[in-house]
Scaffold this active site. Structure first.
Site, short mmCIF file in Angstrom:
data_model
loop_
_atom_site.label_atom_id
_atom_site.label_comp_id
_atom_site.label_asym_id
_atom_site.label_seq_id
_atom_site.Cartn_x
_atom_site.Cartn_y
_atom_site.Cartn_z
N SER A 144 0.80 -1.22 0.00
CA SER A 144 0.00 0.00 0.00
C SER A 144 0.84 1.28 0.00
CB SER A 144 -0.92 -0.07 1.22
OG SER A 144 -1.79 0.98 1.26
N GLU A 168 -12.13 5.88 7.23
CA GLU A 168 -11.07 6.32 8.12
C GLU A 168 -10.65 7.70 7.63
OE1 GLU A 168 -8.74 2.58 9.81
OE2 GLU A 168 -8.20 2.99 7.75
N ALA A 169 -10.13 8.50 8.56
CA ALA A 169 -9.70 9.85 8.18
C ALA A 169 -8.67 9.77 7.05
CB ALA A 169 -9.12 10.57 9.38
N GLY A 182 -0.43 -1.01 13.75
CA GLY A 182 -0.60 -2.40 13.31
C GLY A 182 0.29 -2.73 12.13
N ARG A 185 1.68 5.30 17.72
CA ARG A 185 1.21 6.50 17.04
C ARG A 185 0.57 7.46 18.04
NH1 ARG A 185 2.58 5.57 12.08
NH2 ARG A 185 2.05 3.58 11.09
#
Ligand code: 16G
Ligand code: MG
Length: 542
Positions: free
Chosen positions: A68, A376-377, A507, A513
């Site tokens: 990704s 998700e943001a 994850g 974070r």
């Protein structure tokens, strides 16, 4: 019970021996690591995909090679279940065990999986593979292919495709024709037909201009977008940038959705046209964010929260027009900007739920609504419609006794369902959906931005000895361990107007974070920095 009649240990040792003892975990997005460490793992995931296919009565299973938005030298692998969902959570531990086993124990572990899961190993198995543009992806796709073939499955490698396309292919292969043709072109046709049905020939509407600047993150998104253009015809004009998917070192480099979201600035490689509507997708095109730079050079981000509110608000209007009674809900994570949550609850009056980070959590929660919008943001999300909704919409769209307005709304909703890739967040499908809503409303990107004002925020990461010492509850908004951390965060947050902060173990990376938001950017930055110090002191920072 059936015994697995193959010599997995021997073949693994011969073809893809375990190279190291690094422990790896099937996390929110499968396995991710430096590509050099992944060959034997991906090979074993070929075994696992075959077992999964047999477990699911010979349904087709997907296996995607991608990391990704991670740097180009990383790679990853994840499995896709028959209806295009992510691998069932109960199999994540199985995947982890298989990935970390010594070559010599593979036979017994695979046998154990077959027995525990009551798998009929005599059944045929089929696997579809897809990969992103990383230089290591071809090699790893071959390892996965070999894993499937060596364990007796049949395999089709679709080559370079987006992650959402593989989800689509798996679902369309395992369901009826009505869903769409099982081919890359079938996917493009399905989306473009739905888009053209809605848009007709109308190019612009009020403030909306059908011109878009597309940042392809130098990855597969740029390839697919180019292939997609002829299907879209004259309905929309998309100018494609950051399409250097063949150049080593370019993927996600200073561009793409993650860069834009985290850095809160425009990507490189795309012209700065004041107020132009721009989109950035990530390295496997399952995430999208919008942005623009105004005439003063100020950068404005419209992230997943914005997309979610835009879509949910619009769907609510549409449902009202149909006269049907569906419950619509929105699912977010702790990263959602506080202003977006207020806007959804107080202005749109749509129920909103908060769940832990990771698409599987959002997706799962969204299924509790008739129509669940989740984002998700960071720009990953989609909309899911219950079977009941789909049946009613299908039936009503041929109901000639409906008045014209209701019938039009029902037909429109039916086309929207086709436009949406319900299996998973899909940058291209989400983009067409946003374009549809903006067009319908006659909004330009400033109109969209003006719906509410985001609280300034900052995201940071801290390297710690062991990220797993950080444990959270309440959808990651409360840190239960190490002791004292949450108290310290609470005290710090109180110092800032509209302050909010939380920490969580990543994850996908070996870090903790930190998220902080407050009334001003300066305060958000200070709050984030103070919370980083708390983590360093109390959670084993190094
Ligand atoms: C993965 C997840 C994404 C999540 C991100 C968080 C999927 C398909 N992707 O990319 O949903 O936002 O991880 O990363 O589930 P983090 O745990 O490193 O913060
Ligand atoms: Mg992605």
């Amino acid at each position: 019970m059936v015994a697995v009649n193959k010599n997995y240990s021997e073949v693994a040792f011969k073809l893809y021996p375990k190279k190291n003892d690094k422990v790896i975990q099937y996390g929110t997005a499968g396995f991710r690591a430096n590509a050099e460490d992944l060959d034997h793992i991906v090979f074993r995931m070929g075994f696992l995909a075959v077992l999964r296919s047999k477990k699911k009565n010979s349904s087709f299973i997907g296996l995607m090679i991608t990391a990704s938005h991670n740097p180009e030298e990383d790679n990853g692998v994840k499995l896709i279940d028959p209806y295009g969902e992510m691998l069932d959570q109960s199999w994540e531990a199985i995947a982890t065990k298989l990935a970390n086993a010594d070559d010599s124990s593979l036979d017994s572990i695979i046998n154990e999986i077959a027995v525990n899961e009551n798998i009929n190993v005599e059944l045929p198995a089929s696997v579809y593979i897809g990969e992103d543009t990383r230089p290591s992806s071809k090699r790893l796709a071959k390892a996965a292919y070999d894993g499937v073939i060596e364990s007796g499955g049949s395999c089709t490698d679709y080559g370079i495709i987006t992650t959402p396309m593989l989800h689509y292919l798996v679902k369309s292969r395992n369901t009826d024709e009505e869903y769409g043709k099982c081919s890359s072109n079938g996917y493009l046709e399905k989306l473009s037909n739905a888009f053209k049905t809605i848009r007709k020939d109308v190019y612009s509407h009020k403030n909306y201009l059908s011109e878009l600047y597309f940042d392809g993150a130098n990855g597969v998104g740029s390839i697919i977008m180019k292939e997609f253009l002829p299907f879209l015809g004259n309905t929309i004009s998309v100018k494609i940038y950051n399409d250097k998917h063949n150049e080593v070192g370019q993927l996600n480099h200073n561009c793409g959705a993650d860069f834009v979201k985290v850095q809160q600035k425009a990507p490189e490689g795309i012209p700065h046209v004041p107020n132009a509507r721009c989109v950035s997708v990530d390295g496997d095109a399952d995430r999208i964010v919008y942005y623009f730079t105004d005439e003063n050079g100020t950068f404005h981000l419209l992230d997943g929260d914005r997309i979610a509110t835009l879509i949910a608000g619009y769907l609510m209007e549409l449902i009202k027009d149909t006269g049907l009674n569906f419950n619509l809900g929105l699912v977010q994570t702790a990263y959602a900007n506080g202003s977006s949550t207020n806007y959804i609850s107080n202005s749109l009056k749509i129920p909103v739920a908060c769940v832990p980070t990771g698409v599987k959590h959002l997706h799962h929660k969204a299924t509790e609504f008739d129509i669940g919008v989740y984002f998700e943001a960071n720009g990953h999300g989609t909309v899911i419609f219950s079977d009941r909704v789909k049946e009613i919409i299908k039936k009503e769209s041929t109901n000639t006794s409906l008045d014209a307005k209701k019938l039009a709304a029902v037909k429109y909703l039916r086309a929207l369902i086709d436009l949406i890739n319900e299996t998973v967040g899909d940058a291209i499908s989400d983009m067409l959906l946003v374009e549809t809503v903006l067009h319908a409303k006659g909004w330009n990107i400033q109109d969209w931005k003006a719906t509410y004002y985001d609280l300034p925020n900052r995201q940071l990461k801290v390297t710690v000895k062991d990220r797993n010492v950080v444990k959270t509850k309440d959808a990651e908004r409360y840190c239960v361990s190490p002791p004292g951390v949450q108290d310290a965060i609470d005290k710090t947050v109180k110092k800032y107007a509209n302050g909010r902060s939380f920490i969580r173990p990543s994850g996908t990376e070996d870090v903790v974070r930190v998220y902080a938001e407050a009334s001003t950017q300066e305060d958000a930055d200070k709050l984030a920095a103070e919370v980083v110090d708390i983590v360093r002191c109390l959670a084993g920072g190094i």
